[in-house]
Write an enzyme that holds these catalytic residues in place. Sequence first.
Site, short mmCIF file in Angstrom:
data_model
loop_
_atom_site.label_atom_id
_atom_site.label_comp_id
_atom_site.label_asym_id
_atom_site.label_seq_id
_atom_site.Cartn_x
_atom_site.Cartn_y
_atom_site.Cartn_z
N TYR A 79 -16.54 -97.34 -64.23
CA TYR A 79 -17.85 -97.50 -63.58
C TYR A 79 -17.76 -98.50 -62.43
CZ TYR A 79 -22.89 -98.11 -63.10
OH TYR A 79 -24.16 -98.15 -62.61
N PHE A 131 -31.06 -84.61 -36.54
CA PHE A 131 -30.78 -83.67 -37.61
C PHE A 131 -31.98 -83.72 -38.56
CE2 PHE A 131 -29.01 -82.32 -41.70
CZ PHE A 131 -28.73 -81.03 -41.32
N ASP A 222 -23.05 -90.76 -36.34
CA ASP A 222 -23.03 -89.83 -37.47
C ASP A 222 -21.78 -88.97 -37.27
OD1 ASP A 222 -23.23 -87.48 -39.00
OD2 ASP A 222 -25.41 -87.42 -38.90
N LYS A 265 -18.50 -82.15 -44.83
CA LYS A 265 -18.08 -81.34 -43.68
C LYS A 265 -16.61 -81.63 -43.33
CE LYS A 265 -22.66 -80.41 -42.15
NZ LYS A 265 -22.94 -79.34 -41.20
N ARG A 388 -32.31 -72.08 -37.78
CA ARG A 388 -32.36 -73.39 -37.13
C ARG A 388 -33.31 -73.27 -35.95
NH1 ARG A 388 -30.10 -77.25 -40.60
NH2 ARG A 388 -32.19 -76.66 -41.14
N1 F0G Z 1 -25.92 -85.45 -40.47
C1 F0G Z 1 -25.49 -84.27 -40.01
C2 F0G Z 1 -25.01 -84.17 -38.60
C3 F0G Z 1 -25.49 -83.15 -40.84
O1 F0G Z 1 -25.08 -81.99 -40.35
C4 F0G Z 1 -25.94 -83.27 -42.16
C5 F0G Z 1 -25.99 -82.13 -43.06
C6 F0G Z 1 -26.39 -84.53 -42.60
C7 F0G Z 1 -26.36 -85.60 -41.72
C8 F0G Z 1 -26.89 -84.73 -43.98
O2 F0G Z 1 -25.82 -84.71 -44.86
O3 F0G Z 1 -26.29 -82.72 -46.32
O4 F0G Z 1 -24.57 -84.44 -46.94
O5 F0G Z 1 -26.99 -84.97 -47.02
N2 F0G Z 1 -25.86 -80.94 -42.69
C9 F0G Z 1 -25.89 -79.78 -43.58
C10 F0G Z 1 -25.87 -78.52 -42.77
C11 F0G Z 1 -26.97 -79.79 -44.58
O6 F0G Z 1 -26.02 -77.45 -43.38
O7 F0G Z 1 -25.66 -78.54 -41.58
P1 F0G Z 1 -25.94 -84.17 -46.37
#
Ligand code: F0G
Length: 481
Positions: A79, A131, A222, A265, A388
């Site tokens: 933990y 986003f 990001d 990703k 989108r």
């Molecule tokens: N920032 C970016 C640029 C993203 O593409 C995503 C998620 C997030 C933050 C949030 O991250 O999903 O791990 O909580 N993109 C996904 C998509 C959901 O389908 O493009 P997460």
Amino acid sequence: MNICLANGRVLPVEMHQVKIVQKKSLTPVDQRLTAMEEAGYNTFGLRTRDIFMDMLTDSGTNAMSDNQLAAMMVSDDAYAGSESFYKLKDSVQAVFGFAHVLPVHQGRAAEHLISKVFIKPTDVVPMNYHFTTTKAHFEMDGAKVLEICIDEAFNTQSTNPFKGNMDLEKFEETIRTYGPDRISFVRMEATTNLIGGQPFSLGNLKAIKEIASNHGILLVVDGSLISENAYLIKQREKAYHDVSIQDIISEICSLSDIFYLSGRKSCSVRGGFIATNDKNIHTRIMPLLPLFEGFLTYGGMSTKEIEAMAVGIREMTDVDVAGCSVELIRYFAERLIENGVPVVTPPGGLACHVDAMRFVPHIRQTSYPAGALAAAVYLCSGIRSMERGTVSMDRDEHGNDVPSDLELARLAVPRRIYSISHIEYAVDRLTWLFEHRDLIQGLEFIEEPSVLRFFLGKLQPLDNWGENLVRAFKETFGSEC
Ligand code: F0G
């Protein structure tokens, strides 16, 4: 890796081989119509068993490497003080150059914590583009999101290599208008998700950093798709043609005061983190981690995923890993363009983005052209894409739809999942759909959550166009596929 064939075509050849597979089937078209109706014409509502190719997202759906899977077997579930965390810390230091790392369960959790610490009501947050989850978190804490991308960002038929760049004059103007004290930070997204996976250049990032530093404003990056952005910098920014992906990533990170990512990703796992070299920033965010996520050495992630992330971070610096989706996306987009299907250019990271405003120009934004197109793509192919566009924008405080800058059906290309035959199938069905585009009509909401409605909302087709489309499909292809 790109290989030039004897006929001159450049083929993205995979520098990996398949070791584990998941059985898929193609549900017949009548069954797809039933599935779509049950899903409320929202592709998020579909079940895997009814999906042939899942191009909803690249989030958490990349194929993992043998070394990632192997690492999962030796995870330490302590933990507190888990050895798995220290492997992650070492990878973050080695690849991104950050001394401090706070693991979180996924990207939006990082946004939540950053928002809680840095955003004050009446603040503004300038960014190259928002986003969905980013905007929702920052707005919930009272800030206004300012999109100050270059004008070209909204040109879906562009040749500009860096449509993810921020407009420097607009940034300076924002600072003059609001004053640095009302700017929580400036945020740059590595390949701007909602405008077609478009990268920023290092030249642009350096200029933003300089302006921000001059005014004492923090730069937040990001980096969810940082290796893809780095690959596109290497390809498109002259000064970086001979620079390694690792060195480009290092340079991006060296400019970031706070760096966070969705590990779902570029890292090819399920998780996320916040990293920084500023001890003070780390100390301010740290107490929120056990409160909202989990103890400091797991932060809501499974230790198996932490192990796999430690490996995935190192693997993303391999040019063949960083480029494999980007090159397949390029191939996909070029094949569609050959057939006259309107896609966002230049192709970027994440997905092939079909431009619904040009595909179904007869559907007004209030009837959700990108949502209708995503539903139609599923009906005629079994391919799940993601809306989108305006469905992905929540209503304003008066209850009005907020028309999205772009209306895109996003066909994500997760890493190492699809082969050229899959892409050729997708090209064929999208081309057929384009030839029958007049049959597609709009959608209307029947159930609509007030926040992030695109996830759970239910819609219905105007004038039953789904049935008409399926009838036409069967006339061409029969009812078996
Ligand atoms: N920032 C970016 C640029 C993203 O593409 C995503 C998620 C997030 C933050 C949030 O991250 O999903 O791990 O909580 N993109 C996904 C998509 C959901 O389908 O493009 P997460």
